[in-house]
Design a protein around this motif. Structure first.
Motif, short mmCIF file in Angstrom:
data_model
loop_
_atom_site.label_atom_id
_atom_site.label_comp_id
_atom_site.label_asym_id
_atom_site.label_seq_id
_atom_site.Cartn_x
_atom_site.Cartn_y
_atom_site.Cartn_z
N LYS A 59 -6.18 10.76 4.24
CA LYS A 59 -4.68 10.75 3.72
C LYS A 59 -3.78 9.81 4.24
O LYS A 59 -2.63 9.34 3.62
N ASP B 244 0.71 -1.12 -0.04
CA ASP B 244 -0.09 0.00 0.14
C ASP B 244 0.89 1.25 0.01
O ASP B 244 0.65 2.28 -0.71
N SER B 245 1.93 1.23 0.94
CA SER B 245 2.68 2.45 0.89
C SER B 245 3.43 2.84 -0.06
O SER B 245 3.93 3.97 -0.81
N ASN C 65 1.42 2.60 -4.08
CA ASN C 65 0.32 3.61 -3.97
C ASN C 65 -1.08 2.79 -4.67
O ASN C 65 -1.56 3.29 -5.64
N ASP D 105 -3.82 2.68 -3.18
CA ASP D 105 -4.97 3.44 -2.56
C ASP D 105 -6.08 2.46 -1.99
O ASP D 105 -7.11 1.89 -2.70
N ASP E 279 -2.10 6.18 4.85
CA ASP E 279 -2.08 4.80 4.29
C ASP E 279 -2.63 3.64 5.18
O ASP E 279 -2.78 4.01 6.39
N LEU E 280 -2.82 2.46 4.71
CA LEU E 280 -3.52 1.47 5.67
C LEU E 280 -2.66 1.26 6.87
O LEU E 280 -3.18 0.97 7.94
N HIS F 154 -0.70 3.25 8.81
CA HIS F 154 -0.82 4.38 9.85
C HIS F 154 -2.20 4.41 10.45
O HIS F 154 -2.59 5.03 11.42
N ARG F 155 -3.27 4.05 9.40
CA ARG F 155 -4.56 3.91 10.09
C ARG F 155 -4.67 3.01 11.13
O ARG F 155 -5.26 3.10 12.22
N ARG G 29 -7.62 3.38 0.59
CA ARG G 29 -8.08 4.12 1.77
C ARG G 29 -9.43 3.50 2.33
O ARG G 29 -9.70 4.18 3.40
#
Length: 448
Positions: free
Chosen positions: A401, A128-129, A132, A134, A403-404, A406-407, A136
């Motif tokens: 904003k 994911d990072s 990219n 996406d 990425d997976l 950090h969520r 989200r």
């Protein structure tokens, strides 16, 4: 008519449990690769579920275009094989990119991705990072991890350390069974056990196959920490030895260990016992551990109902100085409650994980979004924005904003902050947070 719509992809035991639970609140559409028996079809129809048959010569890319993904509120990828779920996800993402109205849909449609493999979870984070992709609107679902989080939310560690039986903030947790649930229990408890800056935290983990499990588990730690693992043989019964692996984090005040990379406030020690919990040696070791530092919390993660009842008996009657003493701490058993057991709490993963409410996890997600927003505001302006969801649009903008990885990180950090906050509110000594001495104590807890 049920207004909430789910598209369900996958097969296996978890898929069946999700369907059995979700149909009560949601309208389900299930993509089925196998030819269903008529009684199974009738059961699904009675539940209000629709079945779309996928044939072998039909690819998923074509099928997803035909069924119009944008009409569903949620998509659930719940195959037993995580690689299959990842293949579903890539097909769905390609479909959304190729569809003209996908932009309008991506803001509200959540994709739940069941992933019970920590190693594969890391791969998804990296993809994911780096690429990219996406993700989200993707949320990972780890069934065992969610059950453990629910357990600690219902039965916080700090509540077991403030009773009459143990007045200090020291924590001693016993875990029987070191499978997936046992490992998640230990990882989560390491963070949630930090109640004060100088408390002693001890974990005793018991499993008859510990030698074959501990190596992979230690991948969770930094190599410099793993280098501190020690090994001992204990002769509990004459002529028979028991293996024990110990991981100790060095105290910052211990000058003799100054060469270590990692230092901690207080004391933390994890002892891994290679022992059958049904053996004669277990009862003796259990008593010795309890005599050294009183157990405050016990979790049973293994065994049949019959075995669990025997383990409960061993824990409740821990011997101290040759005297039988009733255990006063929290005892939790993973599994369905089939016996009336006073003073014992049962966590049934099927009730805690597979429901619509549990999947959405709305309270925790809102806390995580707010936590991330406040953290971002402090970073950018140095000011805290308060603790109410007064501006959900800005909060969601900041959340999207991320990425997976950090969520997921924000969710975990938010849950830990909630635990600390509840602990602080329960302690009279922290009632006046404007006092310098109180602030200093809180800073030390946060630092640890």
């Amino acid at each position: 008519k049920k207004p909430i719509s789910f598209l369900v992809l996958g097969k296996g035991e978890n898929r069946d449990k999700f369907v059995k639970s979700l149909y009560r609140d949601c309208r389900l559409t299930i993509i089925e690769e196998e030819i269903l028996q008529s009684d199974t079809k009738n059961t699904l129809r009675e539940m209000g579920s629709s079945v779309i048959q996928k044939y072998q010569d039909e690819g998923y890319e074509k099928l997803l275009r035909k069924i119009h993904l944008d009409k569903f509120d949620y998509i659930l990828l719940c195959d037993q094989n995580v690689h299959t779920n990842y293949s579903y996800l890539k097909n769905i993402k390609k479909n959304q990119q190729d569809t003209s109205h996908s932009k309008n849909n991506s803001s509200h449609q959540t994709i739940y991705f069941t992933c019970n493999n920590p190693a594969f979870e890391k791969i998804i984070f990296q993809n994911d990072s780096q690429n990219n992709l996406d993700f989200r609107n993707v949320q990972l679902l780890n069934i065992q991890k969610k059950a453990v989080e629910s357990m600690f939310e219902k039965y916080p560690i700090f509540q077991q350390s403030n009773g009459d039986y143990q007045a200090s903030d020291d924590v001693h947790i016993g875990i029987i069974g070191f499978g997936e649930i046992g490992q998640h229990t230990l990882i989560e408890a390491i963070s949630l056990s930090v109640l004060s800056a100088d408390s002693t935290i001890i974990f005793d983990v018991f499993d008859k196959n510990m030698k074959s499990k501990i190596g992979i588990f230690l991948n969770n730690f930094h190599p410099d920490i793993v280098n501190e693992v020690s090994y001992k043989d204990f002769e509990v019964i004459k002529g028979e030895k028991i293996r024990q692996y110990t991981l100790s984090l060095s105290n910052r005040d211990d000058r003799t260990e100054s060469s270590r990379t990692f230092e901690v406030d207080g004391k933390m020690e994890i002892r891994f016992w290679d022992i059958d919990a049904e053996s004669v040696q277990f009862k003796k070791i259990l008593s010795d551990c309890h005599h050294e530092e009183i157990f405050t919390y016990f979790v049973i993660c293994t065994g049949s109902n019959h075995d669990k009842m025997g383990l409960l008996e061993s824990i409740r009657k821990i011997n101290i100085n040759s005297q039988s003493q009733e255990f006063k701490g929290q005892i939790i058993v993973f599994g369905q409650s089939t016996y009336l057991q006073e003073g014992v709490s049962f966590i049934d993963p099927e009730e805690e994980v597979f429901s619509y409410e549990a999947i959405r996890n709305e309270d925790i997600m809102n806390q995580a979004k707010l936590f991330n927003y406040n953290y971002t505001c402090i970073q950018n302006t140095g000011r805290h924005v308060g603790s109410s969801l007064k501006n959900p649009n800005n909060i969601n903008v900041e959340w999207e904003k991320l990425d997976l990885f950090h969520r997921e990180s924000s969710v975990k950090q938010s849950m830990h902050q909630t635990t600390k906050r509840n602990y602080i509110l329960a302690k009279k000594e922290f009632s006046n947070i404007n006092q310098i001495s109180v602030k200093e104590k809180l800073e030390k807890i946060e630092h640890r």
